[in-house]
Design a protein around this motif. Structure first.
Motif, mmCIF file in Angstrom:
data_model
loop_
_atom_site.group_PDB
_atom_site.id
_atom_site.type_symbol
_atom_site.label_atom_id
_atom_site.label_comp_id
_atom_site.label_asym_id
_atom_site.label_seq_id
_atom_site.Cartn_x
_atom_site.Cartn_y
_atom_site.Cartn_z
ATOM 1 N N LEU A 1 -103.776 70.131 66.024
ATOM 2 C CA LEU A 1 -103.388 71.293 65.215
ATOM 3 C C LEU A 1 -102.006 71.792 65.625
ATOM 4 O O LEU A 1 -101.195 72.163 64.774
ATOM 5 N N VAL A 2 -101.728 71.786 66.932
ATOM 6 C CA VAL A 2 -100.399 72.176 67.410
ATOM 7 C C VAL A 2 -99.349 71.251 66.791
ATOM 8 O O VAL A 2 -98.315 71.702 66.287
ATOM 9 N N ALA A 3 -99.653 69.958 66.799
ATOM 10 C CA ALA A 3 -98.701 68.978 66.267
ATOM 11 C C ALA A 3 -98.375 69.266 64.806
ATOM 12 O O ALA A 3 -97.206 69.249 64.410
ATOM 13 N N ILE A 4 -99.416 69.555 64.010
ATOM 14 C CA ILE A 4 -99.170 69.812 62.584
ATOM 15 C C ILE A 4 -98.435 71.138 62.399
ATOM 16 O O ILE A 4 -97.474 71.235 61.630
ATOM 17 N N ALA A 5 -98.877 72.151 63.145
ATOM 18 C CA ALA A 5 -98.241 73.471 63.018
ATOM 19 C C ALA A 5 -96.765 73.411 63.412
ATOM 20 O O ALA A 5 -95.952 74.179 62.897
ATOM 21 N N CYS A 6 -96.418 72.520 64.320
ATOM 22 C CA CYS A 6 -95.008 72.374 64.728
ATOM 23 C C CYS A 6 -94.224 71.514 63.746
ATOM 24 O O CYS A 6 -93.040 71.763 63.498
ATOM 25 N N ALA A 7 -94.868 70.479 63.206
ATOM 26 C CA ALA A 7 -94.164 69.535 62.339
ATOM 27 C C ALA A 7 -93.639 70.216 61.076
ATOM 28 O O ALA A 7 -92.569 69.860 60.576
ATOM 29 N N ILE A 8 -94.383 71.213 60.576
ATOM 30 C CA ILE A 8 -93.990 71.844 59.311
ATOM 31 C C ILE A 8 -92.667 72.614 59.451
ATOM 32 O O ILE A 8 -91.688 72.283 58.776
ATOM 33 N N PRO A 9 -92.583 73.619 60.341
ATOM 34 C CA PRO A 9 -91.261 74.256 60.487
ATOM 35 C C PRO A 9 -90.224 73.289 61.055
ATOM 36 O O PRO A 9 -89.048 73.358 60.690
ATOM 37 N N SER B 1 -99.277 76.720 56.663
ATOM 38 C CA SER B 1 -99.495 75.846 55.495
ATOM 39 C C SER B 1 -99.523 76.668 54.217
ATOM 40 O O SER B 1 -99.036 76.223 53.182
ATOM 41 N N GLY B 2 -100.104 77.866 54.301
ATOM 42 C CA GLY B 2 -100.141 78.739 53.122
ATOM 43 C C GLY B 2 -98.731 79.075 52.668
ATOM 44 O O GLY B 2 -98.400 78.981 51.482
ATOM 45 N N LEU B 3 -97.878 79.435 53.632
ATOM 46 C CA LEU B 3 -96.489 79.777 53.312
ATOM 47 C C LEU B 3 -95.741 78.570 52.758
ATOM 48 O O LEU B 3 -94.994 78.671 51.794
ATOM 49 N N LEU B 4 -95.981 77.408 53.379
ATOM 50 C CA LEU B 4 -95.320 76.189 52.924
ATOM 51 C C LEU B 4 -95.712 75.888 51.482
ATOM 52 O O LEU B 4 -94.869 75.567 50.642
ATOM 53 N N PHE B 5 -97.005 76.013 51.198
ATOM 54 C CA PHE B 5 -97.501 75.724 49.857
ATOM 55 C C PHE B 5 -96.886 76.688 48.843
ATOM 56 O O PHE B 5 -96.433 76.280 47.780
ATOM 57 N N ALA B 6 -96.842 77.966 49.205
ATOM 58 C CA ALA B 6 -96.345 78.976 48.270
ATOM 59 C C ALA B 6 -94.833 78.867 48.078
ATOM 60 O O ALA B 6 -94.335 79.003 46.971
ATOM 61 N N PHE B 7 -94.095 78.618 49.154
ATOM 62 C CA PHE B 7 -92.640 78.713 49.078
ATOM 63 C C PHE B 7 -91.936 77.375 49.238
ATOM 64 O O PHE B 7 -90.771 77.329 49.616
ATOM 65 N N MET C 1 -85.655 83.336 53.344
ATOM 66 C CA MET C 1 -86.195 82.027 53.748
ATOM 67 C C MET C 1 -85.800 81.707 55.187
ATOM 68 O O MET C 1 -86.606 81.225 55.978
ATOM 69 N N HIS C 2 -84.540 81.999 55.522
ATOM 70 C CA HIS C 2 -84.023 81.709 56.856
ATOM 71 C C HIS C 2 -84.828 82.464 57.919
ATOM 72 O O HIS C 2 -85.360 81.868 58.853
ATOM 73 N N TYR C 3 -84.956 83.770 57.747
ATOM 74 C CA TYR C 3 -85.670 84.545 58.754
ATOM 75 C C TYR C 3 -87.173 84.301 58.709
ATOM 76 O O TYR C 3 -87.848 84.367 59.734
ATOM 77 N N GLY C 4 -87.675 83.985 57.515
ATOM 78 C CA GLY C 4 -89.080 83.609 57.417
ATOM 79 C C GLY C 4 -89.358 82.370 58.254
ATOM 80 O O GLY C 4 -90.310 82.323 59.054
ATOM 81 N N LEU C 5 -88.492 81.372 58.096
ATOM 82 C CA LEU C 5 -88.653 80.120 58.845
ATOM 83 C C LEU C 5 -88.525 80.372 60.345
ATOM 84 O O LEU C 5 -89.298 79.837 61.153
ATOM 85 N N MET C 6 -87.576 81.227 60.718
ATOM 86 C CA MET C 6 -87.383 81.539 62.137
ATOM 87 C C MET C 6 -88.615 82.242 62.714
ATOM 88 O O MET C 6 -89.019 81.989 63.850
ATOM 89 N N THR C 7 -89.194 83.140 61.903
ATOM 90 C CA THR C 7 -90.393 83.844 62.353
ATOM 91 C C THR C 7 -91.541 82.862 62.544
ATOM 92 O O THR C 7 -92.246 82.896 63.565
ATOM 93 N N VAL C 8 -91.729 81.979 61.562
ATOM 94 C CA VAL C 8 -92.806 80.988 61.671
ATOM 95 C C VAL C 8 -92.588 80.111 62.900
ATOM 96 O O VAL C 8 -93.518 79.859 63.681
#
Lengths: 387, 245
Positions: A14-22, A156-162, A186-193
Motif C-alpha cells: 500500500l505504501v508503494a502504491i500511495a507513493c507511486a501516484i504522487p 486515489s480518490g483525488l487522482l480519479f477526480a482530478f 494543483m501544485h499545492y494539492g500535489l505537494m500536500t498529498v
C-alpha cells in the motif's frame, strides 16, 4: 506465511502504491528533489505533533508534519523568487534548516519523550504488526495499515477526480491557467498529498526511503511507456513488486526490510534502464549502430548514383579507396545493399538496381525537403528516418 | 472598420520584481482583425498576452474581453503558448494534447467523452495532422508540434485566438499552412492576435499591427501604420524595411 508476514507485505504494498501516484507527477514535473526535501523537513512537524499527542500515528501529528512539508515548498519558492539563487540551492537551504530545528527539539526534550530519530528516518516495518488497533476487544489490524490505507484511498480518490487537471497543469501550466483550471491549486494539492504520504509512510519504510518509493518506480515506468495512465499503472506495479520481493530478500538475508526493498527498486530500475525496448541503453546502442550502417549505405548508394556512367568509380576495389572505409565496414555495407536488392555486382562493378535508384531518390528528397508525410511508410523499415 | 471591440486594455502595467515590463498600455483590438504584436526581445509581447489571459497578474490596469473580465469570458478565448514552454517528452499522444483544448469547457472534474474526441479529431484533420493522432508528441517535428498546438486552440472553438510566436522554428510549409488557417479564422469573423517576429511577412500575413516596446508605440491597420517611422521608434535603431504594399 504467518499473518504478521502477510500484514507487513500488505502495508509495504500500500505504501508503494500511495507513493507511486504522487511520485509519477513529481517526476514528470522535474520535482523529484523536492520529495527529498519534504522527507527531511517534516521532522519538526512530527516532533511538535508528538509533544502534543504522544502518539506517532495520530492524525494531528500527520497533519502537522504535512504542514511542515508544504511549508518547505512555500519557503523554497519564496527564496527562489528573489532571483538570487537557483531552485536546487533554495531546496538545499530550506530543508536542512527545518530538519535541524526538529533535531534540536528532540535533543532538548530527550528525557521527556520517547522519540527516536532513527525510527523516524528509517522506519521499522518488522514492528508494524505489533501496534494494533483494538476496539471493544476486537482486533482491527495494524495501525500502519489503517493509516496508509486511508491515505491511499484519499490519494486515489483525488487522482480519479482530478486526473485531467493534474495532467494539463503538469504538461502545460500556462494553458491550464488560461482555461481556468488553476495550476496553483494543483501544485499545492500535489505537494500536500506528497507530504501526507511521506508522513504516513515513515512508520513503515522511514521518511528517507520513502523517496525511493516515490521516485524510482515512476522513473522506471517513464522509460517504458508513452502513456500517462500506463506510466501510473507501471509505477504501482514496480513499487509493489519491489515491496514484496524486498521483504523476502530481507527475510532470506535476515537484514533490514526497508533497505532490501529500496535495493530491489534500484535493481529493477537498472534492469529496465539497460533493457527497455525503446529508451533502454542497449536498444539505443543498437539503434545508433544501425543508423551508422544505414548512413554509410546511403552514402554508398549516392556514390553509385553519381557515377552511373563511370565504371571505374564503381569497381569493387575502388570503393574502398574512394569512400575511405575499412574493409570490414565496406563489406557489411555491400552485404546490406545486396541483401536488400539495391545493387547488383557484375565483373566486380557495382550498379544500382531499380529499387536502389528509387530508394536513393526518395531518401535524398527526404533529406532535402524534410517532408515527413512522404517518408512515413519508409520509417518502419528504415532506422535512418526515425527521431 | 466600425467593429465591436473584442479586447479592451486600459492602463495595463506589469512588473517583475518592481521592474516594469509593460508600462501603461492602452489598447483596443477590434473584432475580426488578424493582428501582429511586434517588438524587440524583452518588449513584453508574451507578457502582454499572458496578462490578458490572467496568467500573470498586472500591478495596475484592466483587461476586458467583450466588455467583461477575462474570468467571465474564458470560453470565448483560445491560447497557443510558445512551443518551447512545455516538455515534449511528456508521456502523451498528439490526440490527447488536442483534447486538452476541451478541458476548459468541461470544467473541473468532468472527463472528456466521445463528443470531445470527435472535435479533437476534426481539429487534427484541419491542421493536416490526423495521420499522427496516436504519435507520441516527442516523435513529432517542430512544425508538427506547432500544428498540434494550433489544433488544440481550434478545438476550443473560441472567438478570440492568442498565439505566442506560432512560426518559431517551423518550416516554410507549416508556416504557410498555419497562416492559411489563421486567415480562415478571420474570414469566419474571429479575432486573431499573434506575437510575431518576422517583420518582412507582417504586410503579407496581417491586416492589423501593434508596435510594442514596454510602452505601446502604435496600433492600427497595417497599411496605415506599418512604416519605417514606427519601426524605428519600436526597435530604437534606424530601421529600414522595404515594405511592398
Amino acid at each position: 506465511m504467518s499473518s504478521a508476514q502477510i500484514e507487513i507485505q500488505l502495508i509495504a504494498s500500500l505504501v508503494a502504491i500511495a507513493c507511486a501516484i504522487p511520485g509519477t507527477f513529481l517526476v514528470l514535473r522535474k520535482m523529484a528533489l523536492i520529495t527529498d526535501a519534504i522527507s527531511h523537513s517534516i521532522l519538526p512537524g512530527i516532533v511538535i505533533g508528538f509533544f502534543i499527542t504522544h502518539d506517532l500515528s495520530s492524525p494531528l501529528l500527520i497533519l502537522l508534519a504535512a504542514l511542515s512539508g508544504v511549508l518547505t515548498v512555500v519557503l523554497v519558492e519564496f527564496i527562489q523568487k528573489t532571483g538570487l539563487v537557483k531552485e536546487d540551492t533554495a531546496i538545499g537551504l530550506v530543508f536542512p534548516a527545518l530538519f535541524s530545528i526538529g533535531v534540536i527539539m528532540i535533543a532538548q526534550n530527550a528525557n521527556d519523550v520517547h522519540l527516536d530519530i532513527d525510527a523516524v528516518l528509517l522506519g521499522e516495518l518488522a514492528f508494524a504488526p505489533f501496534d494494533r488497533i483494538i476496539m471493544g476487544g476486537t482486533d482491527l489490524g495494524p495501525k500502519s495499515l489503517w493509516i496508509i490505507g486511508t491515505i491511499l484511498l484519499i490519494t486515489s480518490g483525488l487522482l480519479f477526480a482530478f486526473f485531467k487537471e493534474l495532467k494539463v497543469s503538469t504538461f502545460d501550466a500556462g494553458l491550464a491557467a488560461a482555461l481556468g483550471l488553476s495550476p496553483v491549486i494543483m501544485h499545492y494539492g500535489l505537494m500536500t498529498v506528497a507530504s501526507i504520504t511521506t508522513v504516513g509512510a515513515f512508520d513503515a519504510v522511514g521518511a528517507i526511503l520513502v523517496i525511493a518509493f516515490m521516485i524510482a518506480p515512476a522513473a522506471t515506468a517513464y522509460l517504458l511507456t508513452n502513456n500517462l495512465k500506463k506510466m501510473l499503472l507501471l509505477a504501482c506495479v514496480f513499487g509493489v513488486t519491489a515491496a514484496i520481493a524486498g521483504y523476502w530478500l530481507a527475510h532470506g538475508l535476515d537484514t533490514s526490510i526497508s533497505g532490501s526493498m529500496t535495493t530491489v527498486l534500484g535493481i529493477i530500475f537498472l534492469a529496465v534502464y539497460l533493457f527497455a525496448p525503446n529508451k533502454g541503453y542497449f536498444s539505443v546502442l543498437y539503434r545508433q549502430r544501425q543508423q551508422r550502417i544505414e548512413v554509410s549505405l546511403l552514402t554508398f548508394l549516392l556514390h553509385l548514383g553519381n557515377h552511373e556512367d563511370d565504371e571505374t568509380e564503381r569497381h569493387v576495389k575502388h570503393l574502398n579507396e574512394h569512400i575511405n572505409w575499412q574493409k570490414v565496414k565496406a563489406k557489411s555495407v555491400l552485404d546490406l545493399a545486396l541483401k536488400n536488392n539495391m545493387i547488383v555486382i557484375e565483373n566486380d562493378v557495382v550498379s544500382l538496381t531499380e529499387k536502389g535508384k528509387h530508394f536513393t531518390t526518395e531518401a535524398i528528397d527526404y533529406i532535402v525537403t524534410n517532408k515527413n508525410s512522404e517518408i512515413e511508410k519508409m520509417k518502419d523499415r528504415f532506422f535512418l528516418f526515425r527521431g | 472598420m466600425e467593429n465591436k471591440i473584442a479586447v479592451q486594455i486600459d492602463d495595463l502595467t506589469v512588473a517583475y520584481n518592481y521592474k516594469p515590463v509593460l508600462w501603461d498600455i492602452d489598447l483596443s483590438i477590434p473584432e475580426g482583425v488578424l493582428m501582429a504584436i511586434v517588438g524587440p526581445n524583452g518588449a513584453g509581447k508574451s507578457t502582454l498576452i499572458k496578462s490578458i489571459l490572467d496568467i500573470i497578474k498586472p500591478i495596475a490596469g484592466s483587461v476586458k474581453i467583450y466588455d467583461k473580465p477575462y474570468s467571465k469570458q474564458r470560453s470565448l478565448v483560445a491560447y497557443v503558448p510558445q512551443k518551447g514552454s512545455v516538455d515534449w517528452d511528456f508521456p502523451t499522444t498528439a490526440l490527447d494534447v488536442v483534447m486538452m483544448g476541451t478541458y476548459g469547457s468541461l470544467g473541473w472534474i468532468k472527463r472528456p467523452g466521445q463528443k470531445e474526441k470527435k472535435a479533437a479529431l476534426e481539429a487534427l484533420e484541419k491542421v493536416g495532422m490526423l495521420a499522427f493522432k496516436s504519435r507520441q508528441i516527442s516523435q513529432l517535428s517542430g512544425g508538427q508540434q506547432q500544428r498540434i498546438f494550433l489544433a488544440r486552440a481550434l478545438v476550443q472553438n473560441a472567438s478570440i485566438y492568442f498565439m505566442d510566436e506560432p512560426f518559431q522554428g517551423v518550416d516554410a510549409t507549416t508556416e504557410k499552412a498555419i497562416i492559411n488557417i489563421l486567415k480562415e479564422l478571420r474570414k469566419a469573423g474571429k479575432t486573431v492576435i499573434v506575437v510575431h517576429h518576422d517583420l518582412q511577412t507582417v504586410p503579407e500575413y496581417f491586416d492589423w499591427v501593434t508596435f510594442l516596446n514596454v510602452k505601446k508605440i502604435a496600433t492600427g491597420p497595417v497599411k496605415d501604420i506599418f512604416n519605417d517611422d514606427n519601426l524605428t521608434k519600436t526597435y530604437g535603431i534606424n530601421y529600414k524595411v522595404s515594405v511592398q504594399q
